[in-house]
Scaffold this active site. Structure first.
Site, PDB file in Angstrom:
ATOM      1  N   ARG A 181      34.330  25.839 -36.344  1.00 27.04           N
ATOM      2  CA  ARG A 181      34.412  24.383 -36.264  1.00 27.04           C
ATOM      3  C   ARG A 181      33.675  23.815 -35.056  1.00 27.04           C
ATOM      4  NH1 ARG A 181      40.514  23.652 -36.595  1.00 27.04           N
ATOM      5  NH2 ARG A 181      40.798  25.828 -37.128  1.00 27.04           N
TER       6      ARG A 181
ATOM      7  N   GLU B 191      46.578  30.764 -30.959  1.00 27.07           N
ATOM      8  CA  GLU B 191      47.911  30.244 -31.282  1.00 27.07           C
ATOM      9  C   GLU B 191      48.500  31.101 -32.411  1.00 27.07           C
ATOM     10  OE1 GLU B 191      47.815  26.217 -32.662  1.00 27.07           O
ATOM     11  OE2 GLU B 191      49.962  25.910 -32.368  1.00 27.07           O
TER      12      GLU B 191
HETATM   13  C1  PRP Z   1      40.568  26.993 -34.030  1.00 21.67           C
HETATM   14  C2  PRP Z   1      39.857  25.795 -33.447  1.00 21.67           C
HETATM   15  C3  PRP Z   1      39.570  26.223 -32.041  1.00 21.67           C
HETATM   16  C4  PRP Z   1      40.760  27.098 -31.700  1.00 21.67           C
HETATM   17  C5  PRP Z   1      41.772  26.361 -30.893  1.00 21.67           C
HETATM   18  O1  PRP Z   1      39.605  27.897 -34.492  1.00 21.67           O
HETATM   19  O2  PRP Z   1      38.669  25.454 -34.148  1.00 21.67           O
HETATM   20  O3  PRP Z   1      38.372  26.977 -31.934  1.00 21.67           O
HETATM   21  O4  PRP Z   1      41.325  27.518 -32.950  1.00 21.67           O
HETATM   22  O5  PRP Z   1      42.842  27.189 -30.535  1.00 21.67           O
HETATM   23  P1  PRP Z   1      43.116  27.717 -29.053  1.00 21.67           P
HETATM   24  O6  PRP Z   1      42.865  26.559 -28.087  1.00 21.67           O
HETATM   25  O7  PRP Z   1      44.561  28.101 -29.089  1.00 21.67           O
HETATM   26  O8  PRP Z   1      42.229  28.870 -28.777  1.00 21.67           O
HETATM   27  P2  PRP Z   1      39.919  29.175 -35.400  1.00 21.67           P
HETATM   28  O9  PRP Z   1      39.968  30.385 -34.526  1.00 21.67           O
HETATM   29  O10 PRP Z   1      41.100  28.877 -36.255  1.00 21.67           O
HETATM   30  O11 PRP Z   1      38.605  29.347 -36.250  1.00 21.67           O
HETATM   31  P3  PRP Z   1      37.686  28.375 -37.164  1.00 21.67           P
HETATM   32  O12 PRP Z   1      36.993  27.403 -36.241  1.00 21.67           O
HETATM   33  O13 PRP Z   1      36.714  29.332 -37.763  1.00 21.67           O
HETATM   34  O14 PRP Z   1      38.571  27.682 -38.164  1.00 21.67           O
HETATM   35  N1  HPA Z   2      44.904  22.242 -35.773  1.00 24.57           N
HETATM   36  C1  HPA Z   2      43.666  22.631 -35.994  1.00 24.57           C
HETATM   37  N2  HPA Z   2      43.145  23.708 -35.487  1.00 24.57           N
HETATM   38  C2  HPA Z   2      43.900  24.452 -34.728  1.00 24.57           C
HETATM   39  C3  HPA Z   2      45.204  24.119 -34.436  1.00 24.57           C
HETATM   40  C4  HPA Z   2      45.744  22.947 -35.002  1.00 24.57           C
HETATM   41  O1  HPA Z   2      46.903  22.559 -34.791  1.00 24.57           O
HETATM   42  N3  HPA Z   2      45.688  25.066 -33.614  1.00 24.57           N
HETATM   43  C5  HPA Z   2      44.702  25.945 -33.417  1.00 24.57           C
HETATM   44  N4  HPA Z   2      43.617  25.571 -34.063  1.00 24.57           N
END
Ligand code: PRP
Ligand code: HPA
Length: 175
Positions: A63, A100
């Site tokens: 993202r 998380e």
């Molecule tokens: C999510 C989001 C952030 C991160 C936030 O990504 O896009 O990168 O988690 O969480 P944090 O502050 O606890 O580290 P995710 O790892 O779910 O991957 P994605 O972007 O591929 O959906």
């Molecule tokens: N929303 C979207 N992305 C995330 C979250 C959430 O609450 N926590 C960790 N990645």
């Protein structure tokens, strides 16, 4: 007719218990689907860093890419992907971090950041801060200077900012 100013939070929705029970997930896809809102988000981030002499934008897969690439375009600098393990073809450094919900390894090309380069780290959302903390560590290992850390959304109650306390953190929306 007059148009209301865009409130980005009007295009972010709550999803209960995703991806696991107890997590209230902030879903940004409604904002991405709405052209004027998506554009406003990118323009507001770019306005915040105008004049900051950003020399590279680093985005975290996946993202972070959605926001990092158009932001790099507007700031007229390059974009550097921090990717999940095993996706980058040339020489990399990597780091494991806690999420998380689970753990993960991210990596970056060794030659993607030059010593002293002024880097802006971008992601969609700050939760615990683990992801962006890992990206910061990768950039600093390569000698880059963290000029800022930018998010669309900050989940303040998870206190991720405390993991990033030496750095200049900016978020467009805070919960
Ligand atoms: C999510 C989001 C952030 C991160 C936030 O990504 O896009 O990168 O988690 O969480 P944090 O502050 O606890 O580290 P995710 O790892 O779910 O991957 P994605 O972007 O591929 O959906
Ligand atoms: N929303 C979207 N992305 C995330 C979250 C959430 O609450 N926590 C960790 N990645």
């Amino acid at each position: 007719s007059t148009s209301e100013p865009i409130r980005l939070e009007d295009r972010i929705r709550d999803i209960q218990d995703f991806p696991q029970k107890g997590v209230l997930f902030k879903d940004i896809t409604p904002m991405l689907q709405d052209g004027p809102y998506f554009r406003a988000a990118i323009e507001r981030l770019a306005a915040h860093y105008a004049g900051a002499d950003i020399q590279a934008v680093v985005g975290v897969e996946s993202r972070g890419f959605i926001f990092g690439a158009p932001l790099a375009y507007l700031l007229n600098c390059g974009f550097v992907p921090v990717r999940k393990f095993g996706k980058l073809p040339a020489e990399t450094i990597n780091i494991e971090y806690a999420l998380e919900y689970g753990t993960n390894i991210v990596e970056v090309h060794k030659d993607a950041i030059k010593p002293g380069q002024r880097v802006l780290i971008v992601d969609d959302l700050l939760a615990t801060g683990g992801t962006v903390e890992a990206a910061i560590e990768l950039v600093e290992k390569l000698g880059g200077h963290i000029a800022g850390v930018a998010f669309l959304v900050e989940l303040s109650f998870l206190k991720g900012r405390e993991h990033l306390k030496d750095h200049d953190v900016f978020a467009l929306i805070k919960y």
